[in-house]
Design an enzyme around this catalytic site. Structure first.
Site, PDB file in Angstrom:
ATOM      1  N   CYS A   1      36.545  79.572  89.398  1.00 37.87           N
ATOM      2  CA  CYS A   1      35.873  79.070  90.603  1.00 37.87           C
ATOM      3  C   CYS A   1      36.206  77.603  90.780  1.00 37.87           C
ATOM      4  O   CYS A   1      35.357  76.733  90.615  1.00 37.87           O
ATOM      5  CB  CYS A   1      34.377  79.251  90.474  1.00 37.87           C
ATOM      6  SG  CYS A   1      33.978  80.980  90.408  1.00 37.87           S
ATOM      7  N   GLU A   2      37.448  77.352  91.064  1.00 33.54           N
ATOM      8  CA  GLU A   2      37.899  75.981  91.162  1.00 33.54           C
ATOM      9  C   GLU A   2      39.223  75.996  91.920  1.00 33.54           C
ATOM     10  O   GLU A   2      40.155  76.697  91.518  1.00 33.54           O
ATOM     11  CB  GLU A   2      38.098  75.457  89.736  1.00 33.54           C
ATOM     12  CG  GLU A   2      38.330  74.024  89.682  1.00 33.54           C
ATOM     13  CD  GLU A   2      37.417  73.296  88.679  1.00 33.54           C
ATOM     14  OE1 GLU A   2      36.335  73.794  88.318  1.00 33.54           O
ATOM     15  OE2 GLU A   2      37.825  72.217  88.297  1.00 33.54           O
TER      16      GLU A   2
ATOM     17  N   ARG B   1      55.082  70.382  69.904  1.00 34.30           N
ATOM     18  CA  ARG B   1      55.564  71.090  71.086  1.00 34.30           C
ATOM     19  C   ARG B   1      57.001  71.617  70.920  1.00 34.30           C
ATOM     20  O   ARG B   1      57.290  72.749  71.309  1.00 34.30           O
ATOM     21  CB  ARG B   1      55.540  70.108  72.266  1.00 34.30           C
ATOM     22  CG  ARG B   1      55.851  70.710  73.623  1.00 34.30           C
ATOM     23  CD  ARG B   1      56.129  69.600  74.651  1.00 34.30           C
ATOM     24  NE  ARG B   1      55.184  68.531  74.614  1.00 34.30           N
ATOM     25  CZ  ARG B   1      54.104  68.421  75.384  1.00 34.30           C
ATOM     26  NH1 ARG B   1      53.875  69.336  76.295  1.00 34.30           N
ATOM     27  NH2 ARG B   1      53.294  67.383  75.271  1.00 34.30           N
TER      28      ARG B   1
ATOM     29  N   GLY C   1      56.616  64.202  69.523  1.00 32.96           N
ATOM     30  CA  GLY C   1      56.779  63.892  70.942  1.00 32.96           C
ATOM     31  C   GLY C   1      58.052  64.390  71.587  1.00 32.96           C
ATOM     32  O   GLY C   1      58.300  64.101  72.752  1.00 32.96           O
TER      33      GLY C   1
ATOM     34  N   GLU D   1      56.650  64.299  63.155  1.00 31.27           N
ATOM     35  CA  GLU D   1      55.548  65.244  63.395  1.00 31.27           C
ATOM     36  C   GLU D   1      55.725  66.029  64.698  1.00 31.27           C
ATOM     37  O   GLU D   1      54.898  65.918  65.602  1.00 31.27           O
ATOM     38  CB  GLU D   1      54.226  64.465  63.500  1.00 31.27           C
ATOM     39  CG  GLU D   1      53.851  63.693  62.264  1.00 31.27           C
ATOM     40  CD  GLU D   1      52.673  62.760  62.489  1.00 31.27           C
ATOM     41  OE1 GLU D   1      51.982  62.443  61.509  1.00 31.27           O
ATOM     42  OE2 GLU D   1      52.448  62.342  63.642  1.00 31.27           O
TER      43      GLU D   1
ATOM     44  N   ARG E   1      46.987  72.688  81.243  1.00 31.26           N
ATOM     45  CA  ARG E   1      47.956  71.601  81.399  1.00 31.26           C
ATOM     46  C   ARG E   1      48.303  71.268  82.849  1.00 31.26           C
ATOM     47  O   ARG E   1      48.423  70.093  83.194  1.00 31.26           O
ATOM     48  CB  ARG E   1      49.218  71.879  80.578  1.00 31.26           C
ATOM     49  CG  ARG E   1      48.934  71.971  79.067  1.00 31.26           C
ATOM     50  CD  ARG E   1      50.196  71.938  78.225  1.00 31.26           C
ATOM     51  NE  ARG E   1      50.835  70.644  78.248  1.00 31.26           N
ATOM     52  CZ  ARG E   1      51.901  70.351  78.961  1.00 31.26           C
ATOM     53  NH1 ARG E   1      52.490  71.283  79.696  1.00 31.26           N
ATOM     54  NH2 ARG E   1      52.394  69.144  78.962  1.00 31.26           N
TER      55      ARG E   1
HETATM   56  N1  LLP Z   1      51.606  63.241  65.951  1.00 30.31           N
HETATM   57  C1  LLP Z   1      50.547  62.652  66.543  1.00 30.31           C
HETATM   58  C2  LLP Z   1      49.862  61.573  65.860  1.00 30.31           C
HETATM   59  C3  LLP Z   1      50.106  63.105  67.794  1.00 30.31           C
HETATM   60  O1  LLP Z   1      49.069  62.516  68.361  1.00 30.31           O
HETATM   61  C4  LLP Z   1      50.783  64.172  68.420  1.00 30.31           C
HETATM   62  C5  LLP Z   1      50.343  64.672  69.711  1.00 30.31           C
HETATM   63  C6  LLP Z   1      51.877  64.762  67.766  1.00 30.31           C
HETATM   64  C7  LLP Z   1      52.261  64.258  66.532  1.00 30.31           C
HETATM   65  C8  LLP Z   1      52.636  65.921  68.337  1.00 30.31           C
HETATM   66  O2  LLP Z   1      53.249  65.643  69.535  1.00 30.31           O
HETATM   67  P1  LLP Z   1      54.275  66.701  70.180  1.00 30.31           P
HETATM   68  O3  LLP Z   1      55.493  66.756  69.299  1.00 30.31           O
HETATM   69  O4  LLP Z   1      53.599  68.016  70.219  1.00 30.31           O
HETATM   70  O5  LLP Z   1      54.564  66.171  71.526  1.00 30.31           O
HETATM   71  N2  LLP Z   1      47.882  67.828  75.261  1.00 30.31           N
HETATM   72  C9  LLP Z   1      49.052  67.075  75.667  1.00 30.31           C
HETATM   73  C10 LLP Z   1      49.787  66.518  74.517  1.00 30.31           C
HETATM   74  C11 LLP Z   1      48.893  65.710  73.633  1.00 30.31           C
HETATM   75  C12 LLP Z   1      49.647  65.219  72.460  1.00 30.31           C
HETATM   76  C13 LLP Z   1      48.708  64.689  71.460  1.00 30.31           C
HETATM   77  N3  LLP Z   1      49.334  64.203  70.293  1.00 30.31           N
HETATM   78  C14 LLP Z   1      49.957  67.995  76.454  1.00 30.31           C
HETATM   79  O6  LLP Z   1      49.617  69.162  76.592  1.00 30.31           O
HETATM   80  O7  LLP Z   1      50.981  67.578  76.983  1.00 30.31           O
END
Ligand code: LLP
Length: 507
Positions: A434-435, A346, A301, A343, A403
C-alpha cells in the site's frame, strides 16, 4: 563480474518484434533490447538459461517447477555461482598480492546476505566472515565458523556483543570510535583477556559507483576521522588519539587499520587513494611508536551489473590495480607491506540470485513525455496524454527488495515462464504494498502480452534484498532456495502466516 559469459541469446527464441523504437518515457540509458527473450548474462548467475521449451531454468530446473515446490515470491540462488565468485575473489587477490604480503584474507560481508548455509560455503571456499551484529555472530556460531576467521563491525556495538566476540575468540573487533575503544579495553580487562582490535578510519574518500570524491572531513557516523581536530590542543585527529589510546591499553592488541569507502564502486581509483592514505598513516604510527601494525583492511564495495549498462571490472583487474598501489606506496614509505584484507559482499552474492515473482494485476497509463527527456514521470493531464507505460504488479515488492525505494536502484526483469514474440512495451514492475513508491523495476521493456499468471524473474537480487526484507503490510518474507548440480534446496524457508502472528501477544 566474474566468470560470466557474453550475452546469450538462443536463436530459437528470438523475439522478432524487439529492437523497435524507444519510448520517450524511458530513461536515456535504457535501450530497447534487440531480443526480449535473451538473457543479458552479466546480470545473471551462471547456469541460468532458457530451456528447450523457452522457460527460464537454473541448472536445468524450470522456474515453474521451483514455483510449484516453493511458491512465489522466491529468492533463487545458484550455490555454484556464489562459490565460484567467492573463490574467484580469493584467487585473484591472492595472486595479485602474493609477492607483497603473501596473499589476501577475504572476509565475505555477511550483511549482504547471510544464513547458516552461506556461512558454511564461505568457510569451505577459504574465505573468512565479516559480521556486524550479535545476530550475525550467532549465524556464524551455528555454522561452526572458527572465531579466528571472524570479524565484528558496527558503530554502536553493545557490551553484550563485545562480550560475545570475546567469548568466541574473534580474530578481530573492528573498533569504530574512541568511546568504543575504551569500552572494549575495559571489558577485555575485566575478563583478564586481550581483545584483538583493528581501528576503522575514515580516510576522506567517498566512492559511489563511477565516481569518488575526496574531502577533508568526514561527516558520517562511521569511523575515526583522519582529519586533524582543531579543538584538540595537540591538534590530534581522532585516528591519532585512538592509536595512542590503543597502544596504552594492556587489554588491547592493535592489529592494524581498516577503511571502507562505499559500495557499488566500479573504478579502483577510490580504493587506491584510500590505501595510500592508510599506508602513509600506518607508516607514521609504526615510526612514532616503534611498533608493527601487521594488518590493513581495505573494505568492500566492488560493484556488480544490475542492468545492461553496468560494466563492472573483473576482480583480477581491481586486485592488480590495488596491488600496484600498495606495492609502490610501501616501497616509497620504506615499510614492509602489512597483510591485506578485503570485505566484498555484493560482488560475491549479488549476481548469484534472482527473485521469482508471479504477475497479477496489469494496467496501462498514458503519460506525457517529460520535457527534458530524462525519463522522469511526466504529468498525466487529460489534454496531452500520449505515451503508454504499463504497470505490471507482482506478488512481492518493497518488502523483499527495498533497494529501489531506498536508493533509487535500477534492476532489470525478464518474462521467465515462457518466451514471447510480442512487441516490447515500456513497463514498470511494482509490488503489492500500500505505497505508490513500491517499485521493483522502474523501467524495463517487457513483451506486451505479459499476463496474470506469468512468472517474472528479477536478476541481481542476492545482496541487500533478502537482508533488508520486512513484513510490511504483513507480507511473509520469501524463502531462499539454493541450487547446485541440478538440485534445489531450501536454505531459508519462507515465512508462514503463523510466523507472522507468532510474536503478536494477543488482545
Ligand atoms: N565492509 C564494511 C565495513 C561495510 O560497511 C560494507 C557494506 C561492506 C564491507 C560490504 O560492501 P559491499 O562489498 O557489499 O558493497 N544496503 C546498501 C549497501 C550498504 C553497504 C553497507 N556496508 C545497498 O543495498 O546498496
Amino acid at each position: 563480474m566474474i566468470g560470466v559469459q557474453e550475452t546469450s541469446s538462443s536463436a530459437a527464441f528470438k523475439n522478432p518484434a524487439a529492437g523497435s523504437t524507444a519510448s520517450p518515457l524511458a530513461p536515456e540509458w535504457l535501450a530497447v533490447p534487440a531480443d526480449l527473450n535473451a538473457l543479458h548474462t552479466p546480470v545473471w548467475a551462471g547456469g541460468v538459461e532458457r530451456n528447450a521449451g523457452g522457460e527460464l531454468a537454473i541448472d536445468g530446473i524450470p522456474v515453474s517447477n521451483l514455483k510449484e515446490q516453493f511458491g512465489t515470491p522466491l529468492f533463487v540462488m545458484s550455490e555454484s555461482d556464489f562459490r565460484a565468485r567467492a573463490r574467484a575473489f580469493k584467487d585473484a587477490f591472492d595472486e595479485a598480492f602474493a609477492d607483497i604480503c603473501g596473499g589476501v584474507d577475504v572476509y565475505y560481508a555477511g550483511k549482504s546476505f547471510l544464513c547458516t548455509a552461506v556461512a558454511t560455503w564461505v568457510a569451505e571456499e577459504g574465505l573468512r566472515l565479516d559480521t556486524c551484529s550479535g545476530g550475525e555472530l550467532a549465524v556464524a556460531a551455528r555454522a561452526g565458523i572458527d572465531g579466528a576467521n571472524l570479524s565484528l563491525h558496527g558503530n554502536n556495538k553493545s557490551d553484550a556483543e563485545i562480550n560475545r566476540a570475546l567469548d568466541m575468540n574473534l580474530g578481530r573487533i573492528v573498533v569504530d570510535s574512541l568511546d568504543e575503544l575504551e569500552r572494549v579495553a575495559k571489558i577485555a580487562s575485566g575478563r583478564g583477556e586481550t581483545a584483538k582490535v583493528m581501528l576503522r578510519l575514515t580516510p576522506g574518500v567517498h566512492a559511489h559507483t563511477h565516481e569518488f570524491i575526496a574531502t577533508a572531513h568526514e561527516d558520517q557516523k562511521f569511523g575515526l576521522s583522519m582529519a586533524g581536530d582543531t579543538t584538540d590542543e595537540a591538534g590530534l585527529s581522532a585516528a591519532e588519539e585512538a592509536v595512542a589510546a590503543a597502544t596504552s591499553y594492556d587489554s588491547v592488541e592493535l592489529l592494524g587499520l581498516h577503511c571502507h569507502i562505499g559500495s557499488q564502486i566500479f573504478e579502483p581509483d577510490g580504493f587506491a587513494l584510500a590505501a595510500q592514505k592508510l599506508l602513509t598513516f600506518l607508516a607514521a604510527v609504526q615510526a612514532k611508536y616503534s611498533i608493527t601494525l601487521p594488518e590493513l583492511d581495505l573494505g568492500g564495495g566492488y560493484g556488480i551489473a544490475y542492468t545492461p549498462v553496468d560494466t563492472p571490472r573483473p576482480a583480477a583487474d581491481i586486485a592488480q590495480a590495488m596491488a600496484a598501489v600498495v606495492r609502490s606506496k610501501c616501497s616509497e614509505l620504506g615499510i614492509t607491506a602489512p597483510r591485506i584484507s578485503i570485505e566484498p559482499g555484493r560482488a560475491i552474492v549479488g549476481s548469484s540470485t534472482f527473485t521469482l515473482y508471479e504477475v497479477g494485476t496489469l494496467k496501462t497509463v498514458r503519460v506525457d513525455a517529460p520535457a527534458d527527456g530524462d525519463g522522469a514521470a511526466g504529468e498525466n493531464t487529460a489534454k496531452n496524454v500520449t505515451h503508454p507505460r504499463r504497470y505490471v504488479s507482482v506478488d512481492g515488492g518493497m518488502s523483499d527488495n527495498a533497494r529501489p525505494v531506498l536508493y533509487d536502484a535500477d534492476y532489470s526483469a525478464i518474462l521467465a515462464s515462457r518466451t514471447s514474440a510480442a512487441a516490447p512495451q515500456l513497463s514498470r514492475v511494482v509490488g503489492k504494498h500500500c505505497e505508490s513508491g513500491d517499485i521493483v523495476v522502474r523501467d524495463v521493456y517487457l513483451p506486451e502480452d505479459v499476463a496474470a499468471g506469468d512468472l517474472l524473474a528479477v536478476p541481481g537480487t542476492g545482496a541487500y534484498c533478502w537482508a533488508l526484507s520486512s513484513n510490511y503490510n504483513y507480507l511473509a518474507r520469501p524463502g531462499v532456495v539454493a541450487v547446485r548440480n541440478g538440485a534445489p534446496r531450501l536454505i531459508v524457508r519462507g515465512e508462514t502466516e503463523e510466523d507472522l502472528l507468532n510474536r503478536d501477544m494477543g488482545a
